[in-house]
Design an enzyme around this catalytic site. Structure first.
Site, PDB file in Angstrom:
ATOM      1  N   LEU A   1      43.261  57.818  43.754  1.00  0.00           N
ATOM      2  CA  LEU A   1      42.336  58.898  44.044  1.00  0.00           C
ATOM      3  C   LEU A   1      42.746  60.152  43.296  1.00  0.00           C
ATOM      4  CD1 LEU A   1      40.150  60.206  45.911  1.00  0.00           C
ATOM      5  CD2 LEU A   1      42.028  60.733  47.466  1.00  0.00           C
ATOM      6  N   ASP A   2      41.831  60.741  42.574  1.00  0.00           N
ATOM      7  CA  ASP A   2      42.035  62.043  41.939  1.00  0.00           C
ATOM      8  C   ASP A   2      43.152  62.041  40.903  1.00  0.00           C
ATOM      9  OD1 ASP A   2      40.187  62.739  43.843  1.00  0.00           O
ATOM     10  OD2 ASP A   2      41.602  63.803  45.116  1.00  0.00           O
TER      11      ASP A   2
END
Lengths: 279, 279, 279, 279
Positions: A222-223
């Site tokens: 994520l991210d």
């Protein structure tokens, strides 16, 4: 006339530019419109992006290039045709609105095939622009089941790129693996600051003087994927967390649009979790 | 090892990159470190900047290049050695201070040979850094006589570039003609707005929300030469003209330093009163 | 609860803040939410913007304020209610699209009453958002006759503000006089550079490294009214005039939206052809 | 005439502006030059900064203010006089150079009393500007012993503010506790991204497109104190970690100078680990 785009990356060695331009110019007499090279110096890796026009046999040209380039070269031969894309959204409209408007006025080098959302709040907006809208609710479904339903919906359209236009569900590694370097996300923060949820609340709490947004490929964590574009705006103590979020929305949509321009025009290489961009 | 820099510009035609890299790679086996090309599309003019290392005979290499390139080609073969420069100033210290500090700490790719000023207020500053200071007062001299004295002072040092670090005297076309594309000025305004004197008073009067500064070559008309770098900062109604000027000074020195980095590293072409910059 | 907004400007004198807060706090027991003051020092002119809530008699409050403030004071007592606005456009969609989207999602503190255009190209877009569209063609009409027709169309709606969202016709002083400090324009340039037509062609020709846009009130001369907001983006030699215009469009729409936020929230004073803005 | 500065913060309640301006205007007939208020809405805390001139008895004025304001009010009555400051540095010159130049030309509202460093590399620079330089080496000393020696050196000068101008040693909570809201640091990163050491290596590794710097008070945890100012610049894949660091230096010195302007002019409140700044 249609422009072709040749993207080459491989370990650096002497004479690469000479060899590639030799094939394009000497053998095929193609017309080079724009040419760029870059060598990453930590790993001595070579990148070249060439835009050209002219007549050629695709397979023959590729064979000629492979013949003179290092064994482990990565070659992509594409063109300026509009790319097929699918947009995912949740409830916030600002990125989706911006992309639909740009699409309508032919400013996005893409065919928007459909919008997929886990809510129906953006259906009315989407239909104004005559784009199919698929409401795939997550209510009552396990995360896996919902993701499978979203994936199936997307795959009907066989898009080249998928854009997370403020899609607020976390995607699994399995999902993401279907779209390596083809899944673009806009993160409502200036990464790597404020990873995760509620970045504007975090930013307010921390009293920052600048906020920003990051467009990146989603490849695994994520991210944490390769950053394509970032932008910032100044804020101050008079901004509440809500006002920071409002101000942030304009940055988000601008950064996402900018990153898509780069991606859809084939200006972006991904290498070791970073992007090399030929502007 | 010393880097060499090859700057080529000529009318565009097919195969230029192939021909140049052919000579550098095939004939001389030079090691290309960085390579960039650009074609200006309004006039189809080709620009190429190549940085390379290796052994070669300068005259032979140039002859080989002239042999394969168009007749009216412009070739400059230089290197990364520090350039000799002279600084001109008047009373304001901020650009001069910044350049002297950078020079002292070896951050400017230049030898600062001397400072010339029509006032003596910056002499003490200059001497702190062990740089010769020439006070060439304009008092009692005609414009022509003063300019001749300044020119004579400069020419003793035979500099490659001359930098107007807030030199507030207007220079004649005759003076300027001695230093074509070699005379860099910082203009205390975001050109082409507020040409001429007192730009901050003009900016205040007009109520602008952004001010800026422009570094450019001085080739003929005042404030009309090729722009090298520009930068801006926000202002608002709370800034008096004096506060705009204060805020502007930081922009001025940063823009001048940036433009000199580009110029001294031979990253700048001038073409039809504009710059083509390889960053 | 509804917020009221009190805007006061007058020649500066001692005790103004004390007198105004005395009436609001002592006499009416109103709840001040936000308060700001500014004194312009060249002309010693005082500006005060107060946002408050509570019960009061409008006429009585105004009388009380006039009683303690200088004779030539200018007082505006308004509130946070949505303002009625009319949008004018020509053929370019980007500013109009942006405002229609914001309006649809309730992000513009305004009721968009209608769109007026001298072409019909934006009619389809406007109708998607259920806003009346008036095509007032200039074909076959004198400038005066066309302007009169546009004015008549606008006046049917009695808007508080009129927004030129890329309306590309020059407006006469007579027209403009109907809307003093109520007519907002977006100029496709970083004023005062490149006044007038084709700013991007001018910018390309001049080789600038930054382009921008300016939102301003139109009070008399073309492009010379009080500036409300400005913004810029970097460009370089690789941008054609057309690409500068494309990049400029995003700046234009963002600056126009920002200026409208300020204007519609009653944060803007106009004084001597400049704006005083309480952000 | 000397300007006085009154800084008030307390829990918000009705009539605070009226009460304070009543004392300044009604009782003392002081001339208010500039006035600003802000209410933080999460905790309903009131901030007011007033600049005024005139004659008054300091103790009497403070008593009058305490009499009308809430019990737990925090009042600071200071003035525009230059503040005494001490600068700490290590080996990098850019922030120190910038502050010494500004001090020399009277552009910093401060008396620089001395420079303290754990190396002697910046001694020659400091002496050029006739500022005492104290080399307090950490070699052979425990962290505690070195810090005690630095503290003793600083305290001889009894400065109002201490500035860490690229001082690269981590300071203990005990040290920091001597200078609450009086110790300003420049962090070579856009906090909260890249906390800690080698931010530019981290930034390069992560492939960010923007880098920045943060000036903040040091009150306890490393890099976690109230942020005063931040700024950023764009970077791209062509920047090595070293080139990012070079580019970052200009941002660092500009941000530190900006934050000191705010701090030395008494424009900064600290509240709940954030700053409220009256610009």
């Amino acid at each position: 006339m249609l422009s072709h785009i040749l993207l080459i990356n491989c370990p650096d060695q002497s004479g690469l530019v000479y060899k590639v331009t030799g094939i394009l110019y000497n053998k095929y007499d193609l017309n080079i419109i724009r040419n760029g090279e870059f060598v990453e110096r930590n790993f001595n890796h070579f990148f070249m992006r060439t835009e050209f026009s002219g007549e050629f046999d695709r397979e023959e040209l590729l064979q000629d290039l492979y013949a003179v380039l290092p064994e482990n070269v990565d070659i992509k031969l594409t063109d300026r045709r509009k790319k097929d894309i699918v947009l995912l959204a949740t409830k916030e409209h600002h990125c989706l609105s911006d992309l639909l408007i740009r699409h309508t006025f032919n400013e996005l080098n893409a065919n928007v095939l459909c919008v997929v959302s886990n809510y129906d709040v953006l259906e009315e907006l989407t239909r104004k622009f005559d784009i199919p809208f698929h409401h795939v609710s997550h209510i009552g479904l396990s995360r896996e089941a919902h993701e499978a339903a979203v994936l199936e919906t997307i795959q009907q359209y066989n898009p080249e790129f998928v854009v997370l236009a403020k899609y607020m569900r976390i995607l699994s590694g399995d999902f993401v693996a279907h779209f390596t370097n083809r899944l673009v996300n806009i993160h409502h923060s200036f990464l790597p600051a404020f990873v995760g949820a509620n970045p504007y609340a975090q930013a307010y709490e921390r009293g920052v003087k600048i906020i920003g947004a990051t467009a990146h490929f989603v490849n695994n964590d994520l991210d944490q994927g390769p950053i394509i574009a970032q932008s910032v705006i100044p804020v101050d103590h008079t901004h509440s967390a809500r006002e920071m979020a409002q101000a942030g929305r304009d940055v988000e949509k601008n950064v996402l649009a900018k990153s898509l321009k780069l991606v859809l025009n084939e200006q972006v290489f991904v290498y070791r979790n970073k992007t090399i961009i030929f502007e």
